[in-house]
Structure formats: C-alpha cells, structure tokens
Design an enzyme around this catalytic site. Structure first.
Site, PDB file in Angstrom:
ATOM      1  N   TYR A 170       0.798  -1.223   0.000  1.00 37.50           N
ATOM      2  CA  TYR A 170       0.000   0.000   0.000  1.00 37.50           C
ATOM      3  C   TYR A 170       0.837   1.284   0.000  1.00 37.50           C
ATOM      4  O   TYR A 170       0.303   2.373   0.187  1.00 37.50           O
ATOM      5  CB  TYR A 170      -0.954   0.021   1.191  1.00 37.50           C
ATOM      6  CG  TYR A 170      -0.309  -0.317   2.529  1.00 37.50           C
ATOM      7  CD1 TYR A 170       0.809   0.352   3.001  1.00 37.50           C
ATOM      8  CD2 TYR A 170      -0.843  -1.327   3.339  1.00 37.50           C
ATOM      9  CE1 TYR A 170       1.385   0.052   4.211  1.00 37.50           C
ATOM     10  CE2 TYR A 170      -0.283  -1.637   4.564  1.00 37.50           C
ATOM     11  CZ  TYR A 170       0.823  -0.938   5.002  1.00 37.50           C
ATOM     12  OH  TYR A 170       1.397  -1.235   6.212  1.00 37.50           O
TER      13      TYR A 170
ATOM     14  N   GLY B 143       9.948   6.500   1.861  1.00 37.69           N
ATOM     15  CA  GLY B 143      11.002   5.502   1.827  1.00 37.69           C
ATOM     16  C   GLY B 143      11.428   5.019   3.213  1.00 37.69           C
ATOM     17  O   GLY B 143      10.708   5.057   4.165  1.00 37.69           O
TER      18      GLY B 143
ATOM     19  N   ARG C 186       2.994  -6.002   4.647  1.00 39.91           N
ATOM     20  CA  ARG C 186       4.354  -5.508   4.902  1.00 39.91           C
ATOM     21  C   ARG C 186       5.358  -6.649   4.688  1.00 39.91           C
ATOM     22  O   ARG C 186       5.851  -7.258   5.633  1.00 39.91           O
ATOM     23  CB  ARG C 186       4.457  -4.907   6.300  1.00 39.91           C
ATOM     24  CG  ARG C 186       3.500  -3.724   6.506  1.00 39.91           C
ATOM     25  CD  ARG C 186       3.768  -2.974   7.787  1.00 39.91           C
ATOM     26  NE  ARG C 186       5.061  -2.316   7.779  1.00 39.91           N
ATOM     27  CZ  ARG C 186       5.303  -1.136   7.201  1.00 39.91           C
ATOM     28  NH1 ARG C 186       4.346  -0.488   6.557  1.00 39.91           N
ATOM     29  NH2 ARG C 186       6.507  -0.604   7.249  1.00 39.91           N
TER      30      ARG C 186
ATOM     31  N   CYS D 118      -2.024  17.179  12.000  1.00 43.76           N
ATOM     32  CA  CYS D 118      -2.232  18.189  10.962  1.00 43.76           C
ATOM     33  C   CYS D 118      -3.513  17.947  10.178  1.00 43.76           C
ATOM     34  O   CYS D 118      -4.045  18.861   9.542  1.00 43.76           O
ATOM     35  CB  CYS D 118      -1.027  18.270  10.032  1.00 43.76           C
ATOM     36  SG  CYS D 118      -0.723  16.786   9.032  1.00 43.76           S
TER      37      CYS D 118
ATOM     38  N   CYS E  30      -2.495  24.128   6.199  1.00 38.71           N
ATOM     39  CA  CYS E  30      -1.427  23.153   5.937  1.00 38.71           C
ATOM     40  C   CYS E  30      -0.083  23.886   5.899  1.00 38.71           C
ATOM     41  O   CYS E  30       0.502  24.098   4.833  1.00 38.71           O
ATOM     42  CB  CYS E  30      -1.675  22.441   4.606  1.00 38.71           C
ATOM     43  SG  CYS E  30      -3.165  21.432   4.570  1.00 38.71           S
TER      44      CYS E  30
ATOM     45  N   ASP F 217       4.196  15.842   1.935  1.00 35.43           N
ATOM     46  CA  ASP F 217       4.646  14.583   1.339  1.00 35.43           C
ATOM     47  C   ASP F 217       3.532  13.860   0.583  1.00 35.43           C
ATOM     48  O   ASP F 217       3.806  12.950  -0.191  1.00 35.43           O
ATOM     49  CB  ASP F 217       5.314  13.657   2.358  1.00 35.43           C
ATOM     50  CG  ASP F 217       4.416  13.198   3.473  1.00 35.43           C
ATOM     51  OD1 ASP F 217       3.441  13.894   3.786  1.00 35.43           O
ATOM     52  OD2 ASP F 217       4.692  12.140   4.062  1.00 35.43           O
TER      53      ASP F 217
ATOM     54  N   CYS G 260     -21.755  21.887   8.887  1.00 39.27           N
ATOM     55  CA  CYS G 260     -21.578  20.687   9.708  1.00 39.27           C
ATOM     56  C   CYS G 260     -21.285  21.074  11.152  1.00 39.27           C
ATOM     57  O   CYS G 260     -20.491  21.981  11.423  1.00 39.27           O
ATOM     58  CB  CYS G 260     -20.442  19.837   9.150  1.00 39.27           C
ATOM     59  SG  CYS G 260     -20.076  18.368  10.145  1.00 39.27           S
TER      60      CYS G 260
END
Length: 373
Positions: free
Chosen positions: A22, A66, A134, A254, A260, A276, A319
C-alpha cells in the site's frame, strides 16, 4: 521571521528495503528517476545550516522515507555533528525517525538513545495482520525483523512509538490489535486510515483501503478499550489531538489543523515541496541549494497551498463538527474526486466517531483541566 515550521526530510527519497503493497511514496521514482536516491553531504550540511540559522527556539527534523535508515548510521552521526556546529545557544533541536525497524541493530539503537531520537516504527499488528501487506522484496513477511528492532530499542532505552496503517484486513480486528499492543507494552500509538486510488479505476479506492464506516467503527471500539483501561495508560494520537483542541490548544494532528503550514518536505536532492502527499512538479517550491529555506516556506506557492485547507465544501460549512475537523486532510478530500472542495473520503467515519466519543472527551477535558485525572 517566518512562523516556526518542521522539516520533513526524505534523505533516501522513495527508496525502501521492503515492499509494502500500500506504499503511496514508491511511485515518486517517476519524479526523481530510477536508481538509488541518497542525500549528499553538501545537501545535508546546507539543510542543517540554513534551517538552524532561522533562529527558531524549537527546531524539528523529521526523517522519513522511503526508508531513512538506508542512509546508514554514519549519515546521522554527521547530522548530530552539524546540528552541534550550527546550532545557537538556547535553541532546542529534536530529531524524529520514521522506520520499518528491520535495519535497527545494537549500534543504531544505542545511537538513537544517546541522541534522543524519537523513533516511529510501523507495525500493523500481530504477525497474521502485519505480514499481509508488509513484506520484503522476496515476498516474505517482516514481522519478526520488526519485533527484533523493537526489542533492540528497548534494550538500549531508545524511545519509540508505533504507527499502525489501518487497511482492509486489520481494521476488522480492533480488539486483537489493542490486546497485541497492550501485551507488548506499547505506550504510544497512532492509527492512520489507509485510502489510495485503485490504479485500474481512478474513481475507486484501492482494494487495501478501508471504508469511512470501518474507520469510524474501529476508532469507536479503540476508544472504548482505551477508556476501560484507563486513559493515562496509553497515548493514542487521535484522542490526544482532540483533547488538546478541547483544552484550548492546537490540534497535534495536521489532519484537523486550520491550515497546511506545519512543515515543508525536503527531498534527497534538496528539492522542497508543500507536503509529502503532494510531492509533484506543481507543488515543488524550489531547491534549498538555490533558495533559502525561509523563502521556500514563505513563498506564494506555499501560502496558496496552506490556504486551500480552508476552501471547503458547502456541506462542511454547515456541519456541527466543522470547528473540530476543518474538513480533514485535502488529500483525503481529493482522493477520488480530484478536487479538495469536497467532503473528506473519511467524513462519515469522522461523524460516527465524533458522535460517539466527543461527549466523553469533553468530560475528560474538563477533568484534566480540574486536575481530577
């Protein structure tokens, strides 16, 4: 002076020694090209020198991938030397390392403990759940190697927390997951819901993704287990973030922040990006080898990206939970629709959880404020 921000650094780019089904970052090979990606000494020094020169009281370096341990231990030993060289009196410097833990040995863990790195380790549960996705490049599960890395951290008293990626398999087993981490005395946990596009149908979620309802029900059950055990026994990031907010502080996730702008990403070659989840040519801020980090973080592109968080769907505006979730992560909004002005993919899951847990969280916040817990 720029508002303080964190550096999220990819010293080995998208390279990894295992092959998680994933992984959302491995595709960045298309952006940086094939072959090994490694941060050069020149980029490393420029990164540390430039960032510490901003004079922030708190300076946070977060090393991710990574797999960041592919850089080798000497890279991080030099890092500490550079931080000592360029740090100023009164500055606090912290390092965090997010790893799959398969390369952590005695030398690594002794170093992480000595220099107080906070190590985040990815574990998806006990062997039968962890090894589903994994695996290493030979198709073998990585559970035993990960647990060995955790044991070695404990041996050297290296501080660590656990990140669990919730996928279509482990999300069905909240009790098994909680019992596993409880029995292994894991004190700090983060559950991250997984959703990625199906590569064969970009309008659908990939098969390993979870549904919004699964996420909401899972977190409700984890909340019950956490409450039953005693809320001081285990730190769960979502609950901590909500309590921080209810006590008048900022969210510590976050995902629910108003903007952001908490960090910028620095890739192995010095390229800087907004986030990222948005490492693309369109969100490339420039290079730290050409432009000071302060200018990159304060650039018009970065400011425009930060503001997009507040450009939310009309349904979000009415909302009852808007003030708490702020529409969620833009990545989850745009995942299947292509636009961030739609409700989050996990919107219904958030509502399920907030409806269930917020009344108790408000009570917890009051008790914490009054010193009753």
């Amino acid at each position: 002076m720029a508002r303080p921000f964190t550096l999220l650094i990819k010293p080995a780019g998208p390279d990894c020694n295992i092959d998680c089904a994933y992984c959302f970052y491995v595709c960045k090979n298309e952006l940086f090209g094939r072959g090994a990606h490694r941060m050069s000494p020149a980029v490393q020094e420029q990164l540390v020198k430039n960032y510490l020169s901003l004079g922030f009281e708190q300076n946070s370096f977060a090393w991710q991938g990574g797999e960041p341990t592919l850089m080798g231990l000497d890279f991080y030993k030099r890092l500490v030397e550079l931080q000592t060289k360029y740090g100023r009196s009164g500055q606090a410097v912290t390092n965090a390392l997010q790893t799959n833990a398969t390369l952590l040995d005695d030398d690594w863990c002794a170093f992480l403990a000595e220099y107080k790195f906070l190590t985040g380790i990815s574990v998806d549960g006990p062997r039968e759940l962890h090894d589903v996705y994994r695996k290493d490049r030979a198709g073998n599960g990585t559970f035993d190697r990960v647990m060995q890395g955790i044991d070695t951290c404990r041996k050297h008293k290296a501080e660590f927390n656990i990140l669990v990626l919730l996928n279509d398999v482990n999300v069905r087993h909240p009790d098994l997951l909680y019992d596993f981490f409880q029995s292994n005395d894991v004190r700090y946990l983060q559950f991250v819901p997984c959703v990625e596009r199906d590569p064969h149908d970009r309008t659908q979620a990939a098969p390993f993704s979870i549904t919004p309802e699964q996420y909401g029900r899972f977190m409700c059950r984890i909340f019950d287990l956490w409450m039953a055990e005693g809320v001081r026994k285990r730190s769960i990031r979502l609950f901590d973030s909500l309590l921080s907010f209810l006590l008048g502080g900022p969210h510590t996730e976050c995902t629910f922040a108003r903007r952001c702008n908490d960090y910028i990403v620095i890739e192995h070659n010095g390229d800087a990006f907004c986030c990222d989840f948005y490492v693309t040519e369109q969100t490339r801020l420039g290079s730290i080898m050409d432009t000071p980090i302060e200018q990159l973080a304060g650039s018009s592109l970065k400011r425009a990206f930060a503001r997009k968080k507040s450009e939310i769907a009309n349904t979000c505006l009415v909302c009852r939970f808007l003030d708490i979730c702020r529409g969620g992560c833009p990545k989850d909004r745009a995942m299947l629709t292509g636009t961030h002005k739609t409700p989050s993919y996990f919107c219904e899951g958030y509502k399920i959880f907030f409806d269930y847990a917020l009344p108790q969280l408000y009570t917890l916040a009051r008790k914490l404020q009054e010193g009753q817990i």
